[in-house]
Design a protein around this motif. Structure first.
Motif, PDB file in Angstrom:
ATOM      1  N   LEU A 107     -16.386 -10.937 -29.004  1.00 29.02           N
ATOM      2  CA  LEU A 107     -16.413 -12.089 -29.838  1.00 29.02           C
ATOM      3  C   LEU A 107     -14.995 -11.875 -30.588  1.00 29.02           C
ATOM      4  O   LEU A 107     -14.673 -10.770 -31.036  1.00 29.02           O
ATOM      5  N   ASN A 108     -14.252 -13.058 -30.433  1.00 28.89           N
ATOM      6  CA  ASN A 108     -12.761 -13.071 -31.263  1.00 28.89           C
ATOM      7  C   ASN A 108     -12.961 -12.626 -32.610  1.00 28.89           C
ATOM      8  O   ASN A 108     -12.239 -11.649 -33.188  1.00 28.89           O
ATOM      9  N   GLU A 109     -14.160 -12.941 -33.191  1.00 28.25           N
ATOM     10  CA  GLU A 109     -14.175 -12.550 -34.784  1.00 28.25           C
ATOM     11  C   GLU A 109     -14.439 -11.137 -34.807  1.00 28.25           C
ATOM     12  O   GLU A 109     -13.883 -10.565 -35.787  1.00 28.25           O
ATOM     13  N   ASP A 110     -14.847 -10.592 -33.950  1.00 28.46           N
ATOM     14  CA  ASP A 110     -14.844  -9.070 -34.180  1.00 28.46           C
ATOM     15  C   ASP A 110     -13.701  -8.363 -33.715  1.00 28.46           C
ATOM     16  O   ASP A 110     -13.440  -7.344 -34.393  1.00 28.46           O
ATOM     17  N   LEU A 111     -12.938  -8.834 -33.114  1.00 29.54           N
ATOM     18  CA  LEU A 111     -11.651  -8.341 -32.576  1.00 29.54           C
ATOM     19  C   LEU A 111     -10.485  -8.532 -33.746  1.00 29.54           C
ATOM     20  O   LEU A 111      -9.856  -7.670 -34.119  1.00 29.54           O
ATOM     21  N   PHE A 112     -10.696  -9.848 -34.342  1.00 31.04           N
ATOM     22  CA  PHE A 112      -9.774 -10.030 -35.481  1.00 31.04           C
ATOM     23  C   PHE A 112     -10.040  -8.912 -36.753  1.00 31.04           C
ATOM     24  O   PHE A 112      -9.120  -8.482 -37.422  1.00 31.04           O
ATOM     25  N   GLY A 113     -11.223  -8.170 -36.591  1.00 31.66           N
ATOM     26  CA  GLY A 113     -11.485  -7.415 -37.729  1.00 31.66           C
ATOM     27  C   GLY A 113     -11.420  -6.022 -37.320  1.00 31.66           C
ATOM     28  O   GLY A 113     -11.676  -4.940 -37.940  1.00 31.66           O
ATOM     29  N   ALA A 114     -11.176  -5.663 -35.825  1.00 33.99           N
ATOM     30  CA  ALA A 114     -11.215  -4.401 -35.196  1.00 33.99           C
ATOM     31  C   ALA A 114     -10.206  -3.358 -35.821  1.00 33.99           C
ATOM     32  O   ALA A 114     -10.270  -2.182 -35.425  1.00 33.99           O
ATOM     33  N   ALA A 115      -9.030  -3.865 -36.521  1.00 32.27           N
ATOM     34  CA  ALA A 115      -8.141  -2.756 -37.004  1.00 32.27           C
ATOM     35  C   ALA A 115      -8.958  -2.021 -37.977  1.00 32.27           C
ATOM     36  O   ALA A 115      -8.508  -0.760 -38.284  1.00 32.27           O
ATOM     37  N   GLU A 116     -10.005  -2.449 -38.761  1.00 36.70           N
ATOM     38  CA  GLU A 116     -10.712  -1.763 -39.666  1.00 36.70           C
ATOM     39  C   GLU A 116     -11.927  -1.493 -38.994  1.00 36.70           C
ATOM     40  O   GLU A 116     -12.679  -0.181 -39.474  1.00 36.70           O
TER      41      GLU A 116
END
Ligand SMILES: [Zn+2]
Length: 146
Positions: A107-116
């Motif tokens: 899910l894009n939402e998960d990838l957007f926060g995947a740096a953390e």
């Protein structure tokens, strides 16, 4: 004044048939079968512990399988999971990103926060399925002109 609706068009429950169906049985919907029905391509099992990582600057994404954006560029899919060039570079958190090497869907939402927080895949498309391969090929032709 008639109370009969001859066409029955206005009696459809909002939210589709599934919601009413499960409400009537008094059960919670089984998550696995429900999510399988949502996907436009056949899905296969995947490692529940799999995670994707993203560089701090967000430029490079590395899939759980080891593939990254620079090796075999990720494929964009719309909110229903259908591979679509229109979703390329999407900032929509409800849309998806698919790893073309292993079929994992994020899910894009998960990838957007995947740096953390490393992103957890939510499905895995069957790479051998003809419909998936066709969609992937069409995507690549559209995006890369190859
Ligand atoms: Zn992968």
């Amino acid at each position: 004044m008639s109370t009969v609706d001859q066409l029955g068009n206005h009696h459809r429950p909002r939210g589709g048939a599934a919601a009413g169906q499960f409400a009537a049985k008094g059960q919670t919907p089984p998550e696995t079968s429900l999510s399988e029905q949502q996907w436009p391509y056949p899905t296969t099992e995947f490692d529940d512990g799999a995670r994707a990582f993203v560089d701090e600057d967000g430029e490079n994404q590395t899939c759980a399988c080891g593939n990254d954006s620079f090796t075999n560029d990720w494929v964009a899919a719309d909110a229903s999971g259908r591979i679509s060039p229109d979703s390329q570079g999407s900032a929509d958190p409800c849309e998806h990103t698919v790893c073309p090497s292993c079929g994992l869907v994020y899910l894009n939402e998960d990838l957007f926060g995947a740096a953390e927080t490393p992103a957890r895949p939510i499905a895995r498309f069957d790479l051998s399925d003809p419909r998936f391969r066709e969609a992937l090929k069409a995507y690549e032709v559209s995006v890369y002109g190859a």
